[in-house]
Design a protein around this motif. Structure first.
Motif, PDB file in Angstrom:
ATOM      1  N   GLY A   1       5.735  15.901   1.394  1.00  0.00           N
ATOM      2  CA  GLY A   1       4.692  16.146   0.411  1.00  0.00           C
ATOM      3  C   GLY A   1       3.937  14.911  -0.039  1.00  0.00           C
ATOM      4  N   ARG A   2       3.954  13.837   0.763  1.00  0.00           N
ATOM      5  CA  ARG A   2       3.183  12.648   0.400  1.00  0.00           C
ATOM      6  C   ARG A   2       1.724  12.839   0.813  1.00  0.00           C
ATOM      7  NH1 ARG A   2       5.199   7.484  -0.778  1.00  0.00           N
ATOM      8  NH2 ARG A   2       3.005   7.149  -1.316  1.00  0.00           N
ATOM      9  N   ARG A   3       0.823  12.527  -0.120  1.00  0.00           N
ATOM     10  CA  ARG A   3      -0.608  12.585   0.189  1.00  0.00           C
ATOM     11  C   ARG A   3      -0.995  11.321   0.954  1.00  0.00           C
ATOM     12  NH1 ARG A   3      -3.412  13.005  -5.292  1.00  0.00           N
ATOM     13  NH2 ARG A   3      -5.307  13.204  -3.979  1.00  0.00           N
ATOM     14  N   TRP A   4      -1.962  11.454   1.852  1.00  0.00           N
ATOM     15  CA  TRP A   4      -2.360  10.331   2.684  1.00  0.00           C
ATOM     16  C   TRP A   4      -3.852  10.360   2.948  1.00  0.00           C
ATOM     17  CZ3 TRP A   4      -4.737  12.193   6.997  1.00  0.00           C
ATOM     18  CH2 TRP A   4      -4.386  13.498   7.413  1.00  0.00           C
ATOM     19  N   THR A   5      -4.372   9.207   3.336  1.00  0.00           N
ATOM     20  CA  THR A   5      -5.744   9.103   3.792  1.00  0.00           C
ATOM     21  C   THR A   5      -5.805   8.078   4.914  1.00  0.00           C
ATOM     22  OG1 THR A   5      -8.042   8.649   3.147  1.00  0.00           O
ATOM     23  CG2 THR A   5      -6.343   7.309   2.108  1.00  0.00           C
ATOM     24  N   ILE A   6      -6.623   8.334   5.909  1.00  0.00           N
ATOM     25  CA  ILE A   6      -6.768   7.393   7.018  1.00  0.00           C
ATOM     26  C   ILE A   6      -7.880   6.408   6.673  1.00  0.00           C
ATOM     27  CG2 ILE A   6      -7.418   7.149   9.447  1.00  0.00           C
ATOM     28  CD1 ILE A   6      -6.131   9.886   9.955  1.00  0.00           C
ATOM     29  N   THR A   7      -7.505   5.153   6.488  1.00  0.00           N
ATOM     30  CA  THR A   7      -8.469   4.117   6.133  1.00  0.00           C
ATOM     31  C   THR A   7      -8.867   3.259   7.323  1.00  0.00           C
ATOM     32  OG1 THR A   7      -6.694   2.597   5.519  1.00  0.00           O
ATOM     33  CG2 THR A   7      -7.588   4.005   3.775  1.00  0.00           C
TER      34      THR A   7
ATOM     35  N   ARG B   1       6.745  -6.171   6.983  1.00  0.00           N
ATOM     36  CA  ARG B   1       7.803  -5.479   6.258  1.00  0.00           C
ATOM     37  C   ARG B   1       8.000  -4.098   6.867  1.00  0.00           C
ATOM     38  NH1 ARG B   1       6.809  -3.582   1.791  1.00  0.00           N
ATOM     39  NH2 ARG B   1       4.536  -3.754   1.834  1.00  0.00           N
ATOM     40  N   CYS B   2       9.183  -3.556   6.680  1.00  0.00           N
ATOM     41  CA  CYS B   2       9.456  -2.193   7.141  1.00  0.00           C
ATOM     42  C   CYS B   2       9.867  -1.342   5.943  1.00  0.00           C
ATOM     43  CB  CYS B   2      10.551  -2.193   8.207  1.00  0.00           C
ATOM     44  SG  CYS B   2      10.058  -2.951   9.751  1.00  0.00           S
ATOM     45  N   PRO B   3       8.892  -0.836   5.171  1.00  0.00           N
ATOM     46  CA  PRO B   3       9.252   0.040   4.048  1.00  0.00           C
ATOM     47  C   PRO B   3       9.871   1.327   4.563  1.00  0.00           C
ATOM     48  CG  PRO B   3       6.884   0.088   4.425  1.00  0.00           C
ATOM     49  CD  PRO B   3       7.446  -0.981   5.334  1.00  0.00           C
ATOM     50  N   GLY B   4      10.566   2.036   3.667  1.00  0.00           N
ATOM     51  CA  GLY B   4      11.242   3.248   4.116  1.00  0.00           C
ATOM     52  C   GLY B   4      11.428   4.244   3.005  1.00  0.00           C
ATOM     53  N   THR B   5      12.535   4.969   3.056  1.00  0.00           N
ATOM     54  CA  THR B   5      12.768   6.045   2.093  1.00  0.00           C
ATOM     55  C   THR B   5      12.835   5.535   0.662  1.00  0.00           C
ATOM     56  OG1 THR B   5      15.149   5.836   2.540  1.00  0.00           O
ATOM     57  CG2 THR B   5      13.941   7.513   3.771  1.00  0.00           C
TER      58      THR B   5
ATOM     59  N   PRO C   1       0.809  -1.225   0.000  1.00  0.00           N
ATOM     60  CA  PRO C   1       0.000   0.000   0.000  1.00  0.00           C
ATOM     61  C   PRO C   1       0.839   1.269   0.000  1.00  0.00           C
ATOM     62  CG  PRO C   1      -0.066  -1.084   2.147  1.00  0.00           C
ATOM     63  CD  PRO C   1       0.590  -2.042   1.209  1.00  0.00           C
ATOM     64  N   GLU C   2       2.104   1.161   0.409  1.00  0.00           N
ATOM     65  CA  GLU C   2       2.950   2.356   0.447  1.00  0.00           C
ATOM     66  C   GLU C   2       3.261   2.897  -0.941  1.00  0.00           C
ATOM     67  OE1 GLU C   2       5.789  -1.141   0.307  1.00  0.00           O
ATOM     68  OE2 GLU C   2       3.894  -0.649   1.300  1.00  0.00           O
ATOM     69  N   THR C   3       3.008   2.087  -1.988  1.00  0.00           N
ATOM     70  CA  THR C   3       3.289   2.532  -3.355  1.00  0.00           C
ATOM     71  C   THR C   3       2.119   3.286  -3.965  1.00  0.00           C
ATOM     72  OG1 THR C   3       2.498   0.448  -4.306  1.00  0.00           O
ATOM     73  CG2 THR C   3       4.837   0.566  -3.693  1.00  0.00           C
ATOM     74  N   GLU C   4       0.979   3.309  -3.295  1.00  0.00           N
ATOM     75  CA  GLU C   4      -0.176   4.020  -3.836  1.00  0.00           C
ATOM     76  C   GLU C   4       0.066   5.529  -3.816  1.00  0.00           C
ATOM     77  OE1 GLU C   4      -3.855   2.824  -2.109  1.00  0.00           O
ATOM     78  OE2 GLU C   4      -3.302   0.682  -2.051  1.00  0.00           O
ATOM     79  N   GLU C   5      -0.577   6.217  -4.761  1.00  0.00           N
ATOM     80  CA  GLU C   5      -0.368   7.664  -4.861  1.00  0.00           C
ATOM     81  C   GLU C   5      -0.810   8.376  -3.582  1.00  0.00           C
ATOM     82  OE1 GLU C   5      -1.658  11.456  -7.703  1.00  0.00           O
ATOM     83  OE2 GLU C   5      -2.174   9.394  -8.265  1.00  0.00           O
ATOM     84  N   VAL C   6      -1.920   7.929  -3.020  1.00  0.00           N
ATOM     85  CA  VAL C   6      -2.398   8.437  -1.740  1.00  0.00           C
ATOM     86  C   VAL C   6      -2.194   7.309  -0.718  1.00  0.00           C
ATOM     87  CG1 VAL C   6      -4.336   9.367  -0.435  1.00  0.00           C
ATOM     88  CG2 VAL C   6      -4.087   9.906  -2.876  1.00  0.00           C
TER      89      VAL C   6
ATOM     90  N   VAL D   1      -2.764  -3.873   9.060  1.00  0.00           N
ATOM     91  CA  VAL D   1      -1.485  -4.034   8.380  1.00  0.00           C
ATOM     92  C   VAL D   1      -1.390  -5.408   7.726  1.00  0.00           C
ATOM     93  CG1 VAL D   1       0.994  -4.311   8.777  1.00  0.00           C
ATOM     94  CG2 VAL D   1      -0.208  -2.326   9.711  1.00  0.00           C
ATOM     95  N   PHE D   2      -1.681  -6.462   8.488  1.00  0.00           N
ATOM     96  CA  PHE D   2      -1.566  -7.815   7.951  1.00  0.00           C
ATOM     97  C   PHE D   2      -2.595  -8.087   6.858  1.00  0.00           C
ATOM     98  CE2 PHE D   2       0.839  -8.989  11.888  1.00  0.00           C
ATOM     99  CZ  PHE D   2       1.968  -9.459  11.232  1.00  0.00           C
ATOM    100  N   ALA D   3      -3.714  -7.382   6.896  1.00  0.00           N
ATOM    101  CA  ALA D   3      -4.719  -7.527   5.845  1.00  0.00           C
ATOM    102  C   ALA D   3      -4.323  -6.799   4.570  1.00  0.00           C
ATOM    103  CB  ALA D   3      -6.066  -7.009   6.341  1.00  0.00           C
ATOM    104  N   GLY D   4      -3.251  -6.012   4.622  1.00  0.00           N
ATOM    105  CA  GLY D   4      -2.808  -5.270   3.450  1.00  0.00           C
ATOM    106  C   GLY D   4      -3.611  -4.029   3.171  1.00  0.00           C
ATOM    107  N   LEU D   5      -4.411  -3.574   4.152  1.00  0.00           N
ATOM    108  CA  LEU D   5      -5.279  -2.426   3.943  1.00  0.00           C
ATOM    109  C   LEU D   5      -4.554  -1.095   4.057  1.00  0.00           C
ATOM    110  CD1 LEU D   5      -8.351  -3.594   6.063  1.00  0.00           C
ATOM    111  CD2 LEU D   5      -7.959  -3.881   3.603  1.00  0.00           C
ATOM    112  N   ALA D   6      -3.428  -1.075   4.792  1.00  0.00           N
ATOM    113  CA  ALA D   6      -2.785   0.205   5.078  1.00  0.00           C
ATOM    114  C   ALA D   6      -1.369  -0.023   5.572  1.00  0.00           C
ATOM    115  CB  ALA D   6      -3.592   0.964   6.145  1.00  0.00           C
ATOM    116  N   VAL D   7      -0.613   1.053   5.613  1.00  0.00           N
ATOM    117  CA  VAL D   7       0.662   1.058   6.331  1.00  0.00           C
ATOM    118  C   VAL D   7       0.420   1.748   7.668  1.00  0.00           C
ATOM    119  CG1 VAL D   7       2.123   1.043   4.281  1.00  0.00           C
ATOM    120  CG2 VAL D   7       1.392   3.221   5.252  1.00  0.00           C
ATOM    121  N   SER D   8       1.281   1.463   8.616  1.00  0.00           N
ATOM    122  CA  SER D   8       1.157   2.091   9.919  1.00  0.00           C
ATOM    123  C   SER D   8       2.545   2.406  10.439  1.00  0.00           C
ATOM    124  CB  SER D   8       0.411   1.169  10.893  1.00  0.00           C
ATOM    125  OG  SER D   8       0.085   1.858  12.090  1.00  0.00           O
TER     126      SER D   8
END
Length: 309
Positions: free
Chosen positions: A204-210, A242-246, A175-180, A223-230
């Motif tokens: 400047g990253r756009r976000w939405t709280i799901t 996973r621990c995505p980053g810069t 989900p971290e690769t999504e535009e929002v 997180v485990f459902a793949g719905l969002a990053v936290s």
């Protein structure tokens, strides 16, 4: 044949690893840099193995040094526990300890186990709730001790630990690769939530709280459902995350402060002992979760020069 280990040498070795250098370790153990160097040579001679690389200006642990580090910490833990158990006066009583559930689950079990061994007649009542509610309960004089995340408007208490924050995501979806960026966060008032949104705003990253939840378990489910990053404290990263980053377009995150508060008046001897124990032990807990993480950034191995964690 290896002789019995000198506990002072073991303590110096651990101090070098945790402070990142010979001089800083010397300040911890009360010795000069040459004396610290001599102690490490004695320890390596006793073990018959080098523990550090040859470059003493940029210290790194050898494979044997990394293995011995785990033994060294266990040796010191049991040594200090025995000293506390038999060197301290017998105390008894009841202590009310307030702590957020995530710290209770991931930072306190071994600490409280060791305290119970040293002081078997002290009863600890734990009350788990979010830090903002713990501060409210403390103001009502309902708690003896509070371990909580430093709030922006709270400057009291003793900082006992700097805890790194990290992005977390499920093992398969990205989900971290999504535009929002879809986020799973705690409710308003959470320092974790505030740090997350501030960091995204800076880059400047756009976000939405799901998804939002009062508990870490709810965030884990999203997180485990793949719905969002936290954003989690590093100590709470679980196998499979996973621990995505810069490299994924997510910003660096600041560490947060864990603060110990004591009831200002009428604190019992049992509560004072537990407060001192927490203050000492939390500073020694490794801030880096050592369980394997699937994908993303791997867990950081024991190394030198770890700054302010």
């Amino acid at each position: 044949m290896i002789h019995d280990l000198d506990i002072a040498l073991v303590r110096t070795f651990v101090a070098i690893v945790e402070t990142g250098g010979l001089t800083s370790a010397g300040r911890v153990v009360g010795r000069t840099q040459p004396a610290v160097t001599h102690q490490i040579k004695r320890l390596e001679a006793t073990l018959g193995r080098p523990l550090f690389g040859q470059d003493r200006r940029h210290l790194t642990l050898t494979p044997d040094g990394e293995i011995f580090l785990e033994y060294a910490r266990a040796i010191l833990r049991f040594n200090d526990e025995a000293r506390a158990r038999f060197g301290a006066p017998e105390i008894q009583g009841r202590v009310t300890l307030g702590v957020p559930d995530l710290y209770a689950a991931y930072l306190l079990p071994q600490l409280l186990r060791r305290f119970a061994r040293a002081h078997p007649h002290v009863e600890i009542e734990m009350r788990c709730m979010r830090s903002v509610h713990l501060y409210e309960a403390m103001q009502r004089d309902e708690l003896d001790l509070v371990i909580a995340t430093r709030q922006p408007d709270q400057m009291t208490g003793t900082v006992v630990r700097w805890e790194p924050l990290t992005w977390v995501a499920g093992p398969h979806d990205r989900p971290e690769t999504e535009e929002v960026v879809p986020l799973a966060v705690l409710p308003p008032g959470s320092v974790y939530r505030q740090r997350t949104l501030e960091a995204l705003g800076r880059v400047g990253r756009r976000w939405t709280i799901t998804s939002f939840s009062e508990s870490l378990a709810g965030l884990q489910a999203a997180v485990f459902a793949g719905l969002a990053v936290s954003v989690f404290p590093r100590c709470a990263v679980q196998p499979g995350m996973r621990c995505p980053g810069t490299q994924d377009g997510l910003p660096d995150l600041p560490a947060i402060e864990l603060v110990l508060h004591r009831r200002p008046m009428g604190l019992s001897a049992a509560a004072e002992h537990l407060g001192d124990f927490v203050e000492r032990e939390l500073a020694q807990v490794s801030a880096f979760h050592t369980t394997a993480i699937v994908g993303g950034s791997p867990p950081l191995p024991p190394h030198l020069g770890m700054a302010r964690v």
